[in-house]
Scaffold this motif. Structure first.
Motif, PDB file in Angstrom:
ATOM      1  N   LEU A 204       0.826  -1.203   0.000  1.00 53.81           N
ATOM      2  CA  LEU A 204       0.000   0.000   0.000  1.00 53.81           C
ATOM      3  C   LEU A 204       0.867   1.263   0.000  1.00 53.81           C
ATOM      4  CD1 LEU A 204      -3.007  -0.537   2.443  1.00 53.81           C
ATOM      5  CD2 LEU A 204      -2.963  -0.733  -0.040  1.00 53.81           C
ATOM      6  N   LYS A 205       0.441   2.247  -0.770  1.00 54.92           N
ATOM      7  CA  LYS A 205       1.132   3.536  -0.795  1.00 54.92           C
ATOM      8  C   LYS A 205       0.097   4.653  -0.716  1.00 54.92           C
ATOM      9  CE  LYS A 205       5.025   1.934  -3.634  1.00 54.92           C
ATOM     10  NZ  LYS A 205       5.770   2.122  -4.903  1.00 54.92           N
ATOM     11  N   PRO A 206       0.252   5.561   0.253  1.00 58.33           N
ATOM     12  CA  PRO A 206      -0.688   6.679   0.335  1.00 58.33           C
ATOM     13  C   PRO A 206      -0.527   7.625  -0.848  1.00 58.33           C
ATOM     14  CG  PRO A 206       1.112   6.981   1.882  1.00 58.33           C
ATOM     15  CD  PRO A 206       1.278   5.609   1.300  1.00 58.33           C
ATOM     16  N   LEU A 207      -1.644   8.123  -1.339  1.00 58.98           N
ATOM     17  CA  LEU A 207      -1.648   9.051  -2.472  1.00 58.98           C
ATOM     18  C   LEU A 207      -1.913  10.469  -1.994  1.00 58.98           C
ATOM     19  CD1 LEU A 207      -4.058   7.067  -4.830  1.00 58.98           C
ATOM     20  CD2 LEU A 207      -1.569   6.901  -4.777  1.00 58.98           C
ATOM     21  N   ARG A 208      -1.565  11.453  -2.827  1.00 56.39           N
ATOM     22  CA  ARG A 208      -2.108  12.796  -2.641  1.00 56.39           C
ATOM     23  C   ARG A 208      -3.551  12.707  -3.136  1.00 56.39           C
ATOM     24  NH1 ARG A 208       0.378  16.130   0.702  1.00 56.39           N
ATOM     25  NH2 ARG A 208      -0.697  17.830  -0.363  1.00 56.39           N
ATOM     26  N   ASN A 209      -4.405  12.274  -2.242  1.00 54.16           N
ATOM     27  CA  ASN A 209      -5.743  11.816  -2.603  1.00 54.16           C
ATOM     28  C   ASN A 209      -6.700  12.981  -2.878  1.00 54.16           C
ATOM     29  OD1 ASN A 209      -8.560  10.742  -2.041  1.00 54.16           O
ATOM     30  ND2 ASN A 209      -7.372   8.852  -1.919  1.00 54.16           N
ATOM     31  N   LYS A 210      -7.287  12.997  -4.075  1.00 54.54           N
ATOM     32  CA  LYS A 210      -8.150  14.111  -4.491  1.00 54.54           C
ATOM     33  C   LYS A 210      -9.375  14.242  -3.608  1.00 54.54           C
ATOM     34  CE  LYS A 210     -10.946  13.880  -7.974  1.00 54.54           C
ATOM     35  NZ  LYS A 210     -11.560  13.791  -9.322  1.00 54.54           N
ATOM     36  N   TYR A 211      -9.891  13.112  -3.106  1.00 57.10           N
ATOM     37  CA  TYR A 211     -11.099  13.174  -2.291  1.00 57.10           C
ATOM     38  C   TYR A 211     -10.791  13.621  -0.865  1.00 57.10           C
ATOM     39  CZ  TYR A 211     -13.059  10.963  -6.366  1.00 57.10           C
ATOM     40  OH  TYR A 211     -13.445  10.710  -7.657  1.00 57.10           O
ATOM     41  N   TYR A 212      -9.606  13.287  -0.379  1.00 64.88           N
ATOM     42  CA  TYR A 212      -9.173  13.846   0.901  1.00 64.88           C
ATOM     43  C   TYR A 212      -8.999  15.356   0.761  1.00 64.88           C
ATOM     44  CZ  TYR A 212      -6.239  14.998   4.914  1.00 64.88           C
ATOM     45  OH  TYR A 212      -5.714  15.584   6.044  1.00 64.88           O
ATOM     46  N   GLU A 213      -8.439  15.785  -0.360  1.00 66.24           N
ATOM     47  CA  GLU A 213      -8.264  17.215  -0.611  1.00 66.24           C
ATOM     48  C   GLU A 213      -9.623  17.915  -0.703  1.00 66.24           C
ATOM     49  OE1 GLU A 213      -5.488  18.731  -0.501  1.00 66.24           O
ATOM     50  OE2 GLU A 213      -4.035  17.097  -0.648  1.00 66.24           O
ATOM     51  N   GLU A 214     -10.608  17.255  -1.304  1.00 63.10           N
ATOM     52  CA  GLU A 214     -11.952  17.826  -1.368  1.00 63.10           C
ATOM     53  C   GLU A 214     -12.526  18.019   0.030  1.00 63.10           C
ATOM     54  OE1 GLU A 214     -13.731  16.207  -5.669  1.00 63.10           O
ATOM     55  OE2 GLU A 214     -14.563  15.485  -3.780  1.00 63.10           O
ATOM     56  N   ILE A 215     -12.352  17.016   0.879  1.00 57.10           N
ATOM     57  CA  ILE A 215     -12.872  17.099   2.246  1.00 57.10           C
ATOM     58  C   ILE A 215     -12.190  18.238   3.001  1.00 57.10           C
ATOM     59  CG2 ILE A 215     -12.975  15.890   4.471  1.00 57.10           C
ATOM     60  CD1 ILE A 215     -13.310  13.275   2.798  1.00 57.10           C
ATOM     61  N   LYS A 216     -10.882  18.359   2.852  1.00 54.69           N
ATOM     62  CA  LYS A 216     -10.166  19.462   3.500  1.00 54.69           C
ATOM     63  C   LYS A 216     -10.715  20.808   3.046  1.00 54.69           C
ATOM     64  CE  LYS A 216      -5.714  18.797   2.781  1.00 54.69           C
ATOM     65  NZ  LYS A 216      -4.265  19.054   2.984  1.00 54.69           N
ATOM     66  N   GLN A 217     -10.942  20.955   1.747  1.00 56.26           N
ATOM     67  CA  GLN A 217     -11.421  22.222   1.211  1.00 56.26           C
ATOM     68  C   GLN A 217     -12.846  22.520   1.657  1.00 56.26           C
ATOM     69  OE1 GLN A 217      -9.261  24.249  -0.566  1.00 56.26           O
ATOM     70  NE2 GLN A 217     -10.853  25.776  -0.109  1.00 56.26           N
ATOM     71  N   LEU A 218     -13.698  21.490   1.688  1.00 48.73           N
ATOM     72  CA  LEU A 218     -15.068  21.664   2.155  1.00 48.73           C
ATOM     73  C   LEU A 218     -15.088  22.149   3.599  1.00 48.73           C
ATOM     74  CD1 LEU A 218     -16.789  18.480   0.681  1.00 48.73           C
ATOM     75  CD2 LEU A 218     -17.546  20.827   0.295  1.00 48.73           C
ATOM     76  N   CYS A 219     -14.223  21.573   4.429  1.00 46.11           N
ATOM     77  CA  CYS A 219     -14.162  21.969   5.832  1.00 46.11           C
ATOM     78  C   CYS A 219     -13.652  23.402   5.964  1.00 46.11           C
ATOM     79  CB  CYS A 219     -13.275  21.005   6.619  1.00 46.11           C
ATOM     80  SG  CYS A 219     -14.000  19.363   6.840  1.00 46.11           S
ATOM     81  N   LYS A 220     -12.640  23.725   5.190  1.00 49.49           N
ATOM     82  CA  LYS A 220     -12.097  25.078   5.231  1.00 49.49           C
ATOM     83  C   LYS A 220     -13.134  26.108   4.800  1.00 49.49           C
ATOM     84  CE  LYS A 220      -8.314  27.924   3.402  1.00 49.49           C
ATOM     85  NZ  LYS A 220      -7.115  27.958   2.509  1.00 49.49           N
TER      86      LYS A 220
END
Length: 291
Positions: A204-220
């Motif tokens: 397994l390798k963690p990605l710069r995940n677009k959906y994690y980024e979406e969640i961060k932006q939504l929260c911000k």
């Protein structure tokens, strides 16, 4: 030959009309349901207020004991979904924002699910009855390889995902058959009996995940405090340095992989039992919500 062609055309037209009617009937039922699962519970709601919303996969659903937050005076619901990926977590949060939820904190389980940007076929299919009714859902699925079939072919989505949103689920929805999905404020406790107590995260390798980024932006954008955490794994796991890789990729994600140790607290290698979940939740409450 001419008669045959006319017959064939009439048959195709009738079949198309039947599919349109069935699509309409199924969709009408689902857009009025709000008690079968967490997705329709959110979709058919408005302007709820939460101190804590929990998002993620089964490692959120089984690890965060929502009633324990409530005991501390924090209005909480666990929206973790077994099998879900960040694709579904992001979309669910988008729907909450769209419905003008007031959310103070989002606890997001962000660990193993960072390793892919795929949708989970089973969980994501629960959004599909609403794809024509919601621009948010339509746009979220827009770049999926099968979007055109799902969106433009009447009744296709109900056939393709029959086991999740087909006739059986339709019948249960119409008959208002209860589920455990919304019990315990969304938290699903696991029994003490152990399943597979081995795991291998080496590949397994963690990605710069677009959906994690979406969640961060939504929260911000909506003044929501995001608390992203990695949750416990059993010690008999290969490749535990995966969690270190996550922190290298995203330093803001808190590493609680070792917050609960001992096989007696696990139902399987990646899932705490109810006793373990309560120990873990106590740690999270103490670290982030100690009043």
């Amino acid at each position: 030959m001419k008669r045959f062609l006319i017959f064939a055309v009439k048959t195709l037209v009738l079949l198309f009309l039947l599919l349109v009617v069935l699509d309409f009937l199924y969709t009408t039922v689902y857009v009025q349901s709000s008690n079968r699962g967490k997705i329709d519970y959110v979709y058919n709601s408005a302007a709820r207020e939460y101190d804590v919303v929990i998002l993620g996969s089964s490692r959120a659903n089984n690890h965060f004991v929502a009633p324990m937050f409530e005991e501390k005076g924090l209005k909480t619901f666990n929206f973790g979904m077994s099998g879900g990926h960040l694709f579904e977590a992001s979309l669910l949060l988008k729907l909450m924002v769209e419905r003008k939820y007031t959310i103070k904190n989002v606890i997001l389980e962000a660990d193993l699910n960072l390793s892919n940007e795929k949708r989970d076929e089973g969980v994501s299919s629960r959004f599909l009855p609403f794809i024509h009714d919601s621009k948010t859902i339509r746009n979220h699925f827009l770049k999926e390889a099968d979007f055109k079939e799902l969106y433009y072919i009447p009744f296709y989505r109900y056939v393709a995902f029959d086991s999740k949103i087909g006739f059986r689920e339709l019948y249960k929805t119409v008959s208002k058959e209860p589920t455990t999905n919304l019990a315990h404020l969304g938290y699903y406790p696991l029994v003490k009996k152990k399943g597979n107590m081995k795991n291998n995260l080496t590949n397994l390798k963690p990605l710069r995940n677009k959906y994690y980024e979406e969640i961060k932006q939504l929260c911000k954008d909506n003044n929501i405090n995001l608390i992203a955490v990695m949750t416990p794994m059993c010690t008999n796991t290969k490749g535990l340095n995966y969690f270190e890789k996550v922190q290298q990729c995203y330093p803001e994600i808190y590493n609680y992989e070792k917050a609960v140790e001992g096989d007696q607290y696990f139902s399987s290698c990646g899932h705490l039992n109810d006793t373990g979940a309560r120990r873990f939740t106590s740690v999270i409450i103490k670290d982030f919500f100690n009043r």
